[in-house]
Design an enzyme around this catalytic site. Sequence first.
Site, PDB file in Angstrom:
ATOM      1  N   HIS A   1      -2.880   3.029  -4.571  1.00 50.54           N
ATOM      2  CA  HIS A   1      -2.166   2.659  -3.336  1.00 50.54           C
ATOM      3  C   HIS A   1      -0.741   2.199  -3.652  1.00 50.54           C
ATOM      4  CE1 HIS A   1      -5.734   3.006  -0.718  1.00 50.54           C
ATOM      5  NE2 HIS A   1      -6.384   2.633  -1.792  1.00 50.54           N
TER       6      HIS A   1
ATOM      7  N   ASP B   1       0.882  -1.172   0.000  1.00 54.07           N
ATOM      8  CA  ASP B   1       0.000   0.000   0.000  1.00 54.07           C
ATOM      9  C   ASP B   1       0.914   1.215   0.000  1.00 54.07           C
ATOM     10  OD1 ASP B   1      -2.237   1.823   0.487  1.00 54.07           O
ATOM     11  OD2 ASP B   1      -3.323   0.070   1.197  1.00 54.07           O
TER      12      ASP B   1
ATOM     13  N   GLU C   1     -10.345   2.570  -4.880  1.00 52.49           N
ATOM     14  CA  GLU C   1     -10.104   4.011  -4.719  1.00 52.49           C
ATOM     15  C   GLU C   1      -9.204   4.610  -5.800  1.00 52.49           C
ATOM     16  OE1 GLU C   1     -10.690   4.508   0.019  1.00 52.49           O
ATOM     17  OE2 GLU C   1      -8.695   3.900  -0.566  1.00 52.49           O
TER      18      GLU C   1
HETATM   19  C1  ACM Z   1     -10.610  -0.031   1.325  1.00 52.72           C
HETATM   20  O1  ACM Z   1     -11.009   0.150   2.494  1.00 52.72           O
HETATM   21  N1  ACM Z   1     -10.038   0.945   0.653  1.00 52.72           N
HETATM   22  C2  ACM Z   1     -10.770  -1.320   0.689  1.00 52.72           C
END
Ligand code: ACM
Length: 539
Positions: free
Chosen positions: A251, A188, A315
Amino acid sequence: MNRWLAFWTWLGICGAWAQVVPLPSEERALEGVLELRPGSFAAVPVDGGPFFLETLNRAGAGVKMAPADAGAVIQFLSLDSLPPGHAVPGEGGYVLRITPEVANVHAATPEGRVHGLMTLVQLIEAAPKTDGGPLKIACREIVDTPRFGWRGFMLDESRHFTGVDGVKRLIDAMARYKLNRLHWHLTDSAGWRIEILKYPKLAKVGGRGTETDRRAEAPAAYYTQKQIREIVAYAKERAVVVVPEIDMPGHADAAVAAYPEHDGGGYEQKGDPRKWPRFTFNPAREETLKFLDDILAEVADLFPEAGVIHFGGDEVHFGWKKWPQLPEVKALMEREKLKDLAGVEAWFNRRMAGTIDRLGFKTGGWDEIAARGLATDKTLIWWWHHDKPQVLKEALAAGYPVILTPRRPCYFDFLQDPGHKVGRVWGGINPLADVYQFPASLGLTAEQEKGVLGLQACLWTETTVTQARRDFMTWPRLVALAEAAWTPAARKDFADFEQRLRPQIAWLKQRGIASWDPFEKTLEVTDAGAAPEYPDLPE
Ligand code: ACM
């Protein structure tokens, strides 16, 4: 024995009746009591290794490995050895028959055997102890089948790093409660935690620091491939499958910090310019796609039995602002006639899902990917947007298998008690009772539930600097999730669960897991002023 002593002994033996967590799906009392004497023989599975014997003896069974020709008081057998016409469990299940002579676990699979072992172990622990005398276990028969096949927990290693010992301790406790999937969020923006041999800087540069330790001289914290193989094998012995997540195309900051040529741009998190300017990989650059292919190939090799590789997919829109300026994206949009950035994202997803498919795995992703047109028979969806129930309904209607992990009540970075201060709150918190009752709150139809693979809790670790706080946020809520995922809805009862939970808190503490104690209302672990922790770093 005097009458009172006999009465109390009987009560003690029967008290042990109601100790199993998660509560089995079916059980009935049989006549009599099994007396388990120290030094008795157990016939444990030959392929179970020392794990079966150690687990029994840590619970106080005091048994020895049975020589081939000796009678054993604990035996692990196949379903074929049940009496003809006997009820058999469903997938992942087992039968435990305790008679005055023997405790027999019958199962069709290694996973079922481990589940039977874990039930037996809890009964042994709960049996009244006598000095040097036998343990007395009330006779019974359990035919136990899980409600859901996927009973998971996600650990975010990126924001803060757990290390080998902490992960093994977690796997031990997951196995005890028959949780069978450890979703390992290894990459991430805050840190890359998996060694990739072809691109060593991913771990050595991308692994530096944590969410709260952005010092240039912070050490690199990651799992070597040797450590990963060790953890995967350790989990397998305990019937836990480790499912890796390599998050893309968003991410990505930690990876891009190591290899800036793959930068696809990002965004600025309010008030902190360090977060996250390189949030995405370039989704259209040939060398970047090849780089991700190479990473996935090493991941596939490390997790050969995971069945699914989770490639994130969440996201992305937060960080795609720069994409229209990237020449590779412009060329891609023209070539493939993509009309917007959602089209670029969908193209990228198809491209990477193709790689994962060729490696022999299903593709897993967060629920954003459900709208991106991947094959329903090769894709698993993790539904996390609790505020978007229609996303779940549409994914199920489209035929995707879905894992339910909505932020409420399944994200364990949310507060668990109104008296606590540090953690997320979003129109409410995630108390033990809400986790336990889940998924009843969704009101799914029987038809919809058929598409649900199972339940999962997620621990995001932005606010957990220390292992003590990770434990505090995880437990005992994960015990509640385990019962929600295992026990049939009609048998669930929160008040009864709370009674069975009490001894589990003691077990967790004894195993060095700093669970919150909701009965004693122990102090909140906030990590205020906590120093960074970097356990088990590679040399
Ligand atoms: C997430 O909480 N972005 C999967």
